[in-house]
Write a protein that holds these residues in place. Structure first.
Motif, mmCIF file in Angstrom:
data_model
loop_
_atom_site.group_PDB
_atom_site.id
_atom_site.type_symbol
_atom_site.label_atom_id
_atom_site.label_comp_id
_atom_site.label_asym_id
_atom_site.label_seq_id
_atom_site.Cartn_x
_atom_site.Cartn_y
_atom_site.Cartn_z
ATOM 1 N N ARG A 202 -14.305 31.404 17.420
ATOM 2 C CA ARG A 202 -14.150 32.505 16.456
ATOM 3 C C ARG A 202 -12.935 33.378 16.736
ATOM 4 O O ARG A 202 -12.274 33.861 15.816
ATOM 5 C CB ARG A 202 -15.416 33.361 16.469
ATOM 6 N N SER A 203 -12.611 33.587 18.024
ATOM 7 C CA SER A 203 -11.500 34.482 18.368
ATOM 8 C C SER A 203 -10.162 33.988 17.804
ATOM 9 O O SER A 203 -9.260 34.786 17.572
ATOM 10 C CB SER A 203 -11.416 34.655 19.886
ATOM 11 N N PHE A 204 -10.036 32.677 17.565
ATOM 12 C CA PHE A 204 -8.798 32.145 16.982
ATOM 13 C C PHE A 204 -8.883 32.098 15.463
ATOM 14 O O PHE A 204 -7.875 32.250 14.770
ATOM 15 C CB PHE A 204 -8.520 30.733 17.507
ATOM 16 N N VAL A 205 -10.086 31.855 14.970
ATOM 17 C CA VAL A 205 -10.289 31.669 13.531
ATOM 18 C C VAL A 205 -10.144 32.995 12.784
ATOM 19 O O VAL A 205 -9.503 33.074 11.734
ATOM 20 C CB VAL A 205 -11.689 31.065 13.267
ATOM 21 N N GLU A 206 -10.750 34.035 13.386
ATOM 22 C CA GLU A 206 -10.830 35.375 12.811
ATOM 23 C C GLU A 206 -9.547 35.854 12.114
ATOM 24 O O GLU A 206 -9.579 36.334 10.995
ATOM 25 C CB GLU A 206 -11.112 36.344 13.966
ATOM 26 N N HIS A 207 -8.403 35.746 12.825
ATOM 27 C CA HIS A 207 -7.165 36.325 12.316
ATOM 28 C C HIS A 207 -6.159 35.273 11.888
ATOM 29 O O HIS A 207 -5.000 35.586 11.642
ATOM 30 C CB HIS A 207 -6.540 37.234 13.375
ATOM 31 N N ALA A 208 -6.600 34.001 11.825
ATOM 32 C CA ALA A 208 -5.652 32.905 11.598
ATOM 33 C C ALA A 208 -4.894 33.049 10.277
ATOM 34 O O ALA A 208 -3.744 32.622 10.171
ATOM 35 C CB ALA A 208 -6.369 31.563 11.656
ATOM 36 N N HIS A 209 -5.521 33.670 9.277
ATOM 37 C CA HIS A 209 -4.863 33.791 7.971
ATOM 38 C C HIS A 209 -3.820 34.909 7.955
ATOM 39 O O HIS A 209 -3.042 35.003 7.028
ATOM 40 C CB HIS A 209 -5.898 33.990 6.861
ATOM 41 N N GLN A 210 -3.814 35.747 8.991
ATOM 42 C CA GLN A 210 -2.858 36.855 8.983
ATOM 43 C C GLN A 210 -2.031 36.966 10.261
ATOM 44 O O GLN A 210 -1.130 37.786 10.354
ATOM 45 C CB GLN A 210 -3.594 38.190 8.726
ATOM 46 N N ASN A 211 -2.332 36.106 11.241
ATOM 47 C CA ASN A 211 -1.607 36.166 12.513
ATOM 48 C C ASN A 211 -0.928 34.827 12.750
ATOM 49 O O ASN A 211 -1.575 33.786 12.806
ATOM 50 C CB ASN A 211 -2.608 36.488 13.636
ATOM 51 N N ARG A 212 0.433 34.877 12.880
ATOM 52 C CA ARG A 212 1.187 33.634 12.930
ATOM 53 C C ARG A 212 0.818 32.737 14.100
ATOM 54 O O ARG A 212 0.653 31.521 13.945
ATOM 55 C CB ARG A 212 2.690 33.941 12.969
ATOM 56 N N SER A 213 0.666 33.313 15.287
ATOM 57 C CA SER A 213 0.410 32.447 16.444
ATOM 58 C C SER A 213 -1.002 31.832 16.383
ATOM 59 O O SER A 213 -1.188 30.680 16.757
ATOM 60 C CB SER A 213 0.639 33.197 17.754
ATOM 61 N N ASP A 214 -1.973 32.586 15.886
ATOM 62 C CA ASP A 214 -3.312 32.010 15.714
ATOM 63 C C ASP A 214 -3.281 30.892 14.664
ATOM 64 O O ASP A 214 -3.933 29.859 14.816
ATOM 65 C CB ASP A 214 -4.326 33.080 15.281
ATOM 66 N N ALA A 215 -2.492 31.117 13.600
ATOM 67 C CA ALA A 215 -2.387 30.106 12.537
ATOM 68 C C ALA A 215 -1.812 28.808 13.094
ATOM 69 O O ALA A 215 -2.320 27.720 12.815
ATOM 70 C CB ALA A 215 -1.510 30.624 11.399
ATOM 71 N N VAL A 216 -0.766 28.939 13.904
ATOM 72 C CA VAL A 216 -0.137 27.756 14.504
ATOM 73 C C VAL A 216 -1.138 27.031 15.388
ATOM 74 O O VAL A 216 -1.278 25.806 15.343
ATOM 75 C CB VAL A 216 1.117 28.162 15.323
ATOM 76 N N LEU A 217 -1.875 27.800 16.171
ATOM 77 C CA LEU A 217 -2.852 27.195 17.076
ATOM 78 C C LEU A 217 -3.937 26.444 16.313
ATOM 79 O O LEU A 217 -4.273 25.303 16.632
ATOM 80 C CB LEU A 217 -3.474 28.280 17.951
ATOM 81 N N VAL A 218 -4.460 27.083 15.277
ATOM 82 C CA VAL A 218 -5.533 26.453 14.487
ATOM 83 C C VAL A 218 -5.003 25.193 13.803
ATOM 84 O O VAL A 218 -5.619 24.127 13.855
ATOM 85 C CB VAL A 218 -6.113 27.447 13.449
ATOM 86 N N ARG A 219 -3.818 25.320 13.187
ATOM 87 C CA ARG A 219 -3.276 24.176 12.459
ATOM 88 C C ARG A 219 -3.000 22.998 13.393
ATOM 89 O O ARG A 219 -3.349 21.854 13.096
ATOM 90 C CB ARG A 219 -1.995 24.583 11.723
#
Ligand code: C2E
Ligand code: CA
Ligand code: CA
Ligand code: CA
Length: 278
Positions: A202-219
């Protein structure tokens, strides 16, 4: 003065022994709680993003303590995990989950139920024995079961844990890596364990749509997991924006308050019907 200087030490000591006493009394309450029906199981759906259908239910334990009221699993599970009582608690949850699955399953035989399995149980012969008994007693199709083990549990480096994962796999139980991203594992190591599902924490998913580094990690996690033949579940999806982002990067499944909070078994049956129609 002498007294007050001595105090911190004594308070510290008292606090420590109080924690131990608290934990011991909780553990000794568990058997009665199981018998009295104070321990129950709620379910949260995993939604398949391409079909819009609920494909599985994660079983989450609840304890309504007779004198202390509702206790959070984040509080009591770590305590129970320190003792062998975690085996009986998990078997209890598993039996409930299988019974509930039988009720829901009439309409959708492909539905699966996921149970959280503590790391220590992977190295417990007693648990593996109990599991065989449950499978025989209930006649459940092992293909309808998912065991969620945390990323760190897969990384103990102990041969016995890896062997247990393999044994479960051979029985036909799917293995899901929980809280992915919080541990130190590499996907190549996970590949060796022949797992089925990856749940991005959840800690990565939560902000993935608005945080670039989380988005990169999830993708990139999704891309690599797919290369390795794993399905990806995003946990903790709370907003439509988050869900849209996950769809856009090819995530297979989503779980979170946006779809549903964990609910009692009867309400889960209604959810299944609602999502079948949708
Ligand atoms: P987990 O396996 O990572 O389960 C996900 C937790 O996140 C659950 O908390 C769930 O209610 C919560 N959650 C789901 N969607 C959302 C969301 O959109 N937003 C937020 N903020 N939270 C969300 P819960 O039920 O309190 O369980 C906490 C943890 O306790 C679980 O984390 C798991 O590690 C453990 N646990 C629960 N039931 C069992 C069990 O039967 N056996 C074992 N060994 N552990 C369990
Ligand atoms: Ca889980
Ligand atoms: Ca999780
Ligand atoms: Ca978690």
């Amino acid at each position: 003065l002498a007294l007050s200087r001595g105090q911190p030490f004594h308070i510290h000591e008292d606090t420590d022994s109080a924690i131990v006493e608290d934990e011991l009394s909780l553990l000794s309450d568990l058997d009665n709680a199981l018998l009295a029906g104070d321990v129950s199981v709620v379910y949260q759906p995993k939604l398949d993003l391409s079909s819009g259908v609920i494909t599985s239910a994660e079983a989450l334990v609840r304890w309504n303590h007779s004198t202390r009221g509702p206790l959070r699993p984040d509080y009591f599970i770590p305590i129970v995990e320190k003792s062998d009582r975690i085996c009986s608690l998990t078997i209890y949850v598993l039996r409930r989950a299988i019974a509930d699955l039988k009720l829901w399953n009439t309409g959708c035989p492909a539905l699966r139920v996921a149970v959280n399995i503590s790391a220590t149980l992977l190295e417990s012969p007693a648990f593996m024995d109990e599991l065989q008994i449950v499978l025989q007693d209930t006649g459940v199709e092992p293909q309808n079961l998912i065991f969620e083990v945390t990323e760190s549990a897969t990384m103990t480096g102990h041969d016995r844990a890896a062997e247990a994962l393999l044994a479960l796999k051979e029985i036909g139980i799917a293995i899901s890596v929980d809280d992915y991203g919080t541990g130190q594992s590499t996907l190549t190591y996970l590949k060796k364990l022949t797992l089925d599902e990856l749940k991005i924490d959840r800690s990565f998913v939560e902000h993935a749509h608005q945080n670039r580094s989380d988005a990169v990690l999830v993708r990139s996690t999704i891309d690599m997991a797919h290369e390795l033949g794993l399905k990806v579940v995003a946990e903790g999806v709370e907003t439509a924006e988050c869900l849209d982002f996950l769809r856009s990067v090819g995530c297979d499944m989503a779980q979170g308050y946006l779809i549903s909070r964990p609910v009692p078994p009867s309400r889960f049956g209604e959810l299944l019907a609602e999502y079948r129609l949708a």
